[in-house]
Design an enzyme around this catalytic site. Sequence first.
Site, PDB file in Angstrom:
ATOM      1  CG  ASP A 170      -0.229  -1.784   1.010  1.00 25.91           C
ATOM      2  OD1 ASP A 170      -0.372  -3.008   0.959  1.00 25.91           O
ATOM      3  OD2 ASP A 170      -0.711  -1.010   0.172  1.00 25.91           O
ATOM      4  CG  LEU A 171       2.632   2.394   4.920  1.00 26.45           C
ATOM      5  CD1 LEU A 171       2.172   3.746   5.447  1.00 26.45           C
ATOM      6  CD2 LEU A 171       3.967   2.530   4.203  1.00 26.45           C
TER       7      LEU A 171
END
Length: 390
Positions: A170-171
């Site tokens: 996600d990051l």
Amino acid sequence: MSGGPLAGVVVTDLTRALAGPHATMMLGDLGATVVKVETPGTGDDTRGWGPPFRDGESTYFLSANRNKRSIELDLKSDDGRRTLEALVRRSDVLVENFRTGVLERLGFGPERLAELNPRLVVLSISGFGHDGPEGGRPGYDQIAQGEAGLMSLTGSAPDDPQRVGVPIADLLAGMYGAYGVLAALLERQHTGKGQVVRTSLLAAVVGVHAFQGTKWTVAGEVGHAQGNHHPSICPYGLFRTRDGAVQIAVGSEGLWRRFCAAFGLDADRPGMATNPERVAHRDAVIELVEERFAAHDTETLLGLLAEAGVPAGKVRDVREVYEWEQTRSQGLLLDVQHPALGPITLPGPPLRFFDPDGAEQTYTGHLPPPVLGADSAAVRAWLSGEAPLP
């Protein structure tokens, strides 16, 4: 926020969970005005993710939503669609991470967005890509870590796949997305037109395979998990001491010779004279190094390694990181006044900016993560021209 490289840039944020919110937070950290559109009553999914909560506020949500304003909009209603249209016309960037096709069904596909605002840059983040044989799959971080090969490279051994301790897929997708937005905004200065930028959790993880990728694509070898030691450099990893552990990185032959001189080892010992030899005999090297390290406590050993010029460090827990003066010296702690929680400290933006003469640029007025719908009235007044956006 006052100032910043993106001051004056307006971002409509239709995202939730983490990849999209992380991208828009990065843009907000740089000074963009970010208007976060949330579902009435519930808001971003992460408002309910916990524990931990503090006075009803999710610390997960707080981690990804600083420097934003919140407006509640039902995008299936006439009012919600009209308000979103007005936002699109006033925005430079729109970011969304709906499942593929959802934005089109809401009436805001790429053609409609370009019709409303030809200069709009659109960032779309998906799980596995917007097309291809599995383009419609939903994307969640741990699933992507496994599908994109990262878990096969992380763990103590090939039969011990492990997720990274933060939602790294996600990051990374958020970071790549923000990077793509900045490139599109720069190109818009020359063309006068916006464009659609796409990335995915899959793409983001594959994008950081680095040497593990070319190990397969060029050398035809499949990497695998092998614990806390580097697959291509030795000694490089975690080594036990008398009372704990240290990490060292002996990344060159010069460092190897300095390391050996400091700890009474023969740098030309058979089977260890070159890095390829040491990698081939890694277990023996680790045993030899730990024999020497067993005579020292961790702090003493770190001093000896520093004196020898060998890169080394301890393993800190998160509390120790945030109490470390070096962390605060780099601007990595941000104190804000939250409307419900009062004064809180957040992890801060990871970038700093300096004038050519070395003076640091200081941007003030960072916003705390918003409570749900806190800025609905202010955003509507701004869109109608009744007042500037505070």
